[in-house]
Design a protein around this motif. Structure first.
Motif, short mmCIF file in Angstrom:
data_model
loop_
_atom_site.label_atom_id
_atom_site.label_comp_id
_atom_site.label_asym_id
_atom_site.label_seq_id
_atom_site.Cartn_x
_atom_site.Cartn_y
_atom_site.Cartn_z
N MET A 59 9.19 -4.40 1.49
CA MET A 59 9.56 -3.33 2.42
C MET A 59 10.72 -2.51 1.86
SD MET A 59 10.95 -3.61 6.35
CE MET A 59 12.50 -4.36 5.81
N LEU A 60 11.76 -3.18 1.36
CA LEU A 60 12.92 -2.48 0.82
C LEU A 60 12.53 -1.65 -0.40
CD1 LEU A 60 15.60 -5.31 1.14
CD2 LEU A 60 15.33 -3.30 2.61
N TYR A 61 11.62 -2.18 -1.22
CA TYR A 61 11.16 -1.45 -2.40
C TYR A 61 10.38 -0.20 -1.99
CZ TYR A 61 8.75 -0.43 -6.80
OH TYR A 61 8.25 0.19 -7.92
N ALA B 145 0.84 -1.21 0.00
CA ALA B 145 0.00 0.00 0.00
C ALA B 145 0.87 1.25 0.00
CB ALA B 145 -0.93 -0.01 1.22
N TRP B 146 1.99 1.21 0.71
CA TRP B 146 2.95 2.32 0.72
C TRP B 146 3.38 2.64 -0.72
CZ3 TRP B 146 6.56 3.59 5.19
CH2 TRP B 146 7.58 4.46 4.83
N ALA B 147 3.67 1.60 -1.50
CA ALA B 147 4.06 1.82 -2.90
C ALA B 147 2.90 2.31 -3.74
CB ALA B 147 4.63 0.52 -3.48
N ARG B 148 1.71 1.78 -3.48
CA ARG B 148 0.54 2.13 -4.30
C ARG B 148 0.13 3.59 -4.14
NH1 ARG B 148 -3.22 -2.07 -1.93
NH2 ARG B 148 -4.87 -0.78 -2.84
N ILE C 118 11.21 3.78 -2.82
CA ILE C 118 10.31 4.76 -3.41
C ILE C 118 10.21 6.01 -2.55
CG2 ILE C 118 7.88 5.21 -4.01
CD1 ILE C 118 7.65 2.24 -4.71
N LYS C 119 10.04 5.80 -1.27
CA LYS C 119 9.89 6.91 -0.33
C LYS C 119 10.69 6.59 0.92
CE LYS C 119 8.08 10.60 1.61
NZ LYS C 119 8.45 11.96 1.16
#
Length: 489
Positions: A195-197, A139-142, A201-202
Motif C-alpha cells: 500500500m505504501l509503495y 494492481a495499482w502499481a501495475r 508511485i501515485k
C-alpha cells in the motif's frame, strides 16, 4: 516486447528466487521443523484464505487494470482509484456479519474431521482480507507499469520471512502454534508495505464519489468475482476438501507435491504481471494483429521456459523425494498430474488476459463455475477411494477441461490462435529429453545427482531450442548473452 521482456525477465528471476526459498521451506524446513500436522494446518489456513480472497477484493484488482487506461483526465483516475479501494470495505461488512452469527456452525463443519483446525478458523478471513488488499494495491502499481516490487514482496518477501520464523521454531524461540499466527501476520505486513509503495508511485487523492461508468464496472466486477473464485478453487479447493475427508497430515503430503508442480507455472505468473495491462490496452485500441502476435509470442515463450522447468522436475523427481521424509513419497504421481495440467495452461499464453478484457468473458466464467462444481464432485468421489492421488486426478481433469474451453472460446470468438509449428517442435524436444533422462539415474548423493542431470538437460534443451529457432525472442536474448561471452554456437 521491450517492456514486456524487460519486466517479465525481472519478474521471472524474482519469482524463481522466491520459489527457490520456498523449495527449501517446503522440501525440508516445513516437514522437519513443523511436522506434518502444523505444516498441513498452516497450508490449510492459507489455502482457505486464498479461496475466499476474491469475495473480499470484489474483483477490484482486475477491474482496476481493465478500466484505468480508459479514463482520460487525472480527476477521473483519482475518482476511480478511490472507488477501487473504498468499495471493497463496504462489501466486507455483510460478510463479517454472516461470519459472526454463523461462526459456530462454520467452525463445527470445518473441524469435524480435524479438531486442530477449530482454534485457527478466524485467521482465515483475516488473512483473506490482507491478501485481497495486497492484490488491489499491487494492481495499482501495475497499471503504472511498476510490477517488479510487488512481485518481489509476493514471491520472495513472504517466503524469506517464513524461512526466518521457521528457524525461530527450530531454535525454540517460538512454538509451532506461534508460527501459524505469525504467518498470518506476514500477509498483513505485505499488504501495508505494498500500500505504501502504491501511494509512493501515485499519491492518492481520495474522493468519496462514484465513477460515471459504475454500471459497467459493477457488471465486470461481478464476473471477475466468479472468475477469481473459480481460479482459486481450482488451485486450493482440493486442500479444503481433503480436510473434510482425510487426516490433516495428508494436506502436508499433497502440498509438497503440488508446490513442486506449481514451479512450472512460475513463468506465467511472472509474465502476466506486465502482459495483462498491455493486453487490455491493445484490446481497448482494437489492434487485432498486434494482439494476435503477442498471443503467439507469450504462448511459445512460456511453453519453452515452462517446458524446461517441467522437464527438470520430472527427470529428477525420484531424487527430489529422497530428500523429504518417507511418508511424503506417495505424492510423486501427484507431481506428474498437476505438472502436466500447468504445462498445458502455460501453452495458452496470455489467454486469461484476453478473455477478461473482452465483452464475451461472461460465458467462459459461467463455464468455469460449472467446472468448479465438477471439481468438487470429482474430489468427493475420488478422495475417499484414492486419497491424494484421486484429488490430483480430479484437479488434472478439471483444469485441462477449463483450459481447453477457454482456448476454443478465444479461437472461435476472437479469431486469435496461440499455436504455431514451433509449438510442436517444443513439445517434441521436451518429450524426447524426458525419455532420455528419466530412466537414467546417477548412483550419487541426491543433490549431486540432481545438479549433474539438470546441467546435462539444460545444455541439450537450450542447444536444441536455439538451433531449431523455436522462439526468435529467446534466441535474441541468447545471442546477446553469447556475444558478451564471445561464444559461437
Amino acid at each position: 516486447m521491450g517492456i514486456v521482456l524487460n519486466q517479465s525477465l525481472k519478474n521471472t528471476i524474482i519469482t524463481y528466487i522466491g520459489f527457490g526459498i520456498g523449495a527449501i521451506n517446503t522440501l525440508y524446513l516445513y516437514p522437519v521443523f513443523l511436522g506434518a500436522t502444523y505444516y498441513a494446518l498452516t497450508n490449510y489456513v492459507l489455502s482457505a484464505a486464498n479461496v475466499i480472497m476474491p469475495l473480499f477484493a470484489i474483483g477490484m484488482q482486475n477491474t482496476l487494470v481493465k478500466f484505468y487506461a480508459q479514463y482520460e483526465t487525472e480527476e477521473e483516475r483519482s475518482q476511480f482509484l478511490s472507488f477501487t479501494i473504498l468499495f471493497p470495505l463496504l462489501m466486507c461488512i455483510p460478510l463479517g456479519i454472516i461470519g459472526f452469527f454463523f461462526f459456530d456452525e462454520i467452525s463445527f463443519f470445518i473441524s469435524k474431521k480435524n479438531a486442530v483446525v477449530k482454534d485457527f478458523i478466524w485467521l482465515i478471513p483475516f488473512t483473506g482480507l490482507c491478501m485481497a488488499y495486497f492484490e488491489i494495491f499491487y494492481a495499482w502499481a501495475r497499471v503504472h507499469m511498476f510490477s517488479v516490487f510487488g512481485n518481489f514482496i509476493k514471491e520472495v518477501g513472504l517466503r524469506l520471512f517464513s524461512l526466518f520464523i521457521l528457524i525461530g521454531v527450530y531454535f525454540h524461540w517460538i512454538t509451532v502454534v506461534d508460527f501459524v499466527y505469525i504467518t498470518a501476520g506476514l500477509y498483513f505486513l505485505a499488504f501495508i508495505i505494498t500500500m505504501l509503495y502504491a501511494f509512493y508511485i501515485k499519491k492518492p487523492v481520495f474522493q468519496f464519489s462514484i465513477p460515471h461508468n459504475v454500471k459497467g464496472i459493477m457488471e465486470y466486477t461481478f464476473y471477475i468475482i466468479l472468475s477469481g473464485s473459480v481460479a482459486n478453487l481450482l488451485l486450493d479447493g482440493d486442500k479444503i476438501i481433503l480436510n473434510q475427508y482425510m487426516k490433516i497430515e495428508n494436506i502436508a503430503y499433497y502440498s509438497v507435491a503440488t508446490y513442486i508442480a506449481l514451479v512450472i507455472s512460475v513463468p506465467s505468473r511472472a509474465m502476466h504481471q506486465i502482459v495483462y495491462p498491455i493486453t487490455a490496452k491493445l484490446m481497448h485500441e482494437n489492434k487485432h494483429d498486434e494482439l494476435n502476435s503477442l498471443y503467439k509470442k507469450t504462448s511459445i515463450n512460456l511453453q519453452i521456459v515452462g517446458g524446461f522447468v517441467m522437464l527438470c522436475i520430472f527427470v529428477n523427481i525420484n531424487q527430489l523425494y529422497e530428500m523429504v521424509p518417507k511418508e511424503y513419497s506417495g505424492g510423486i504421481l501427484v507431481v506428474f498430474m498437476i505438472g502436466i495440467s500447468k504445462y498445458f495452461d502455460l501453452m495458452l499464453g496470455n489467454n486469461n488476459a484476453i478473455i477478461f478484457n473482452t465483452k464475451y468473458y461472461r460465458a467462459v466464467l459461467f463455464l468455469g463455475v460449472f467446472l468448479v462444481i465438477l471439481t468438487i464432485g470429482l474430489n468427493m468421489i475420488f478422495i475417499p477411494i484414492y486419497g491424494i492421488i484421486g484429488s490430483a486426478f480430479a484437479t488434472l481433469l478439471s483444469i485441462t477441461l477449463y483450459s481447453l474451453a477457454k482456448l476454443l472460446f478465444v479461437v472461435k470468438r476472437l479469431d486469435l490462435f496461440p499455436f504455431t509449428d514451433q509449438t510442436l517442435h517444443s513439445m517434441a524436444i521436451t518429450f524426447v529429453l524426458f525419455l532420455l533422462f528419466y530412466f537414467w539415474e546417477f548412483p550419487l548423493n541426491p543433490i549431486i545427482a540432481i545438479g549433474l542431470k539438470s546441467i546435462l538437460v539444460t545444455i541439450l534443451y537450450v542447444y536444441l531450442n536455439y538451433k531449431f529457432v523455436v522462439s526468435t525472442e529467446i534466441n535474441q536474448v541468447l545471442d546477446t548473452v553469447l556475444k558478451k561471452l564471445k561464444i559461437n554456437i
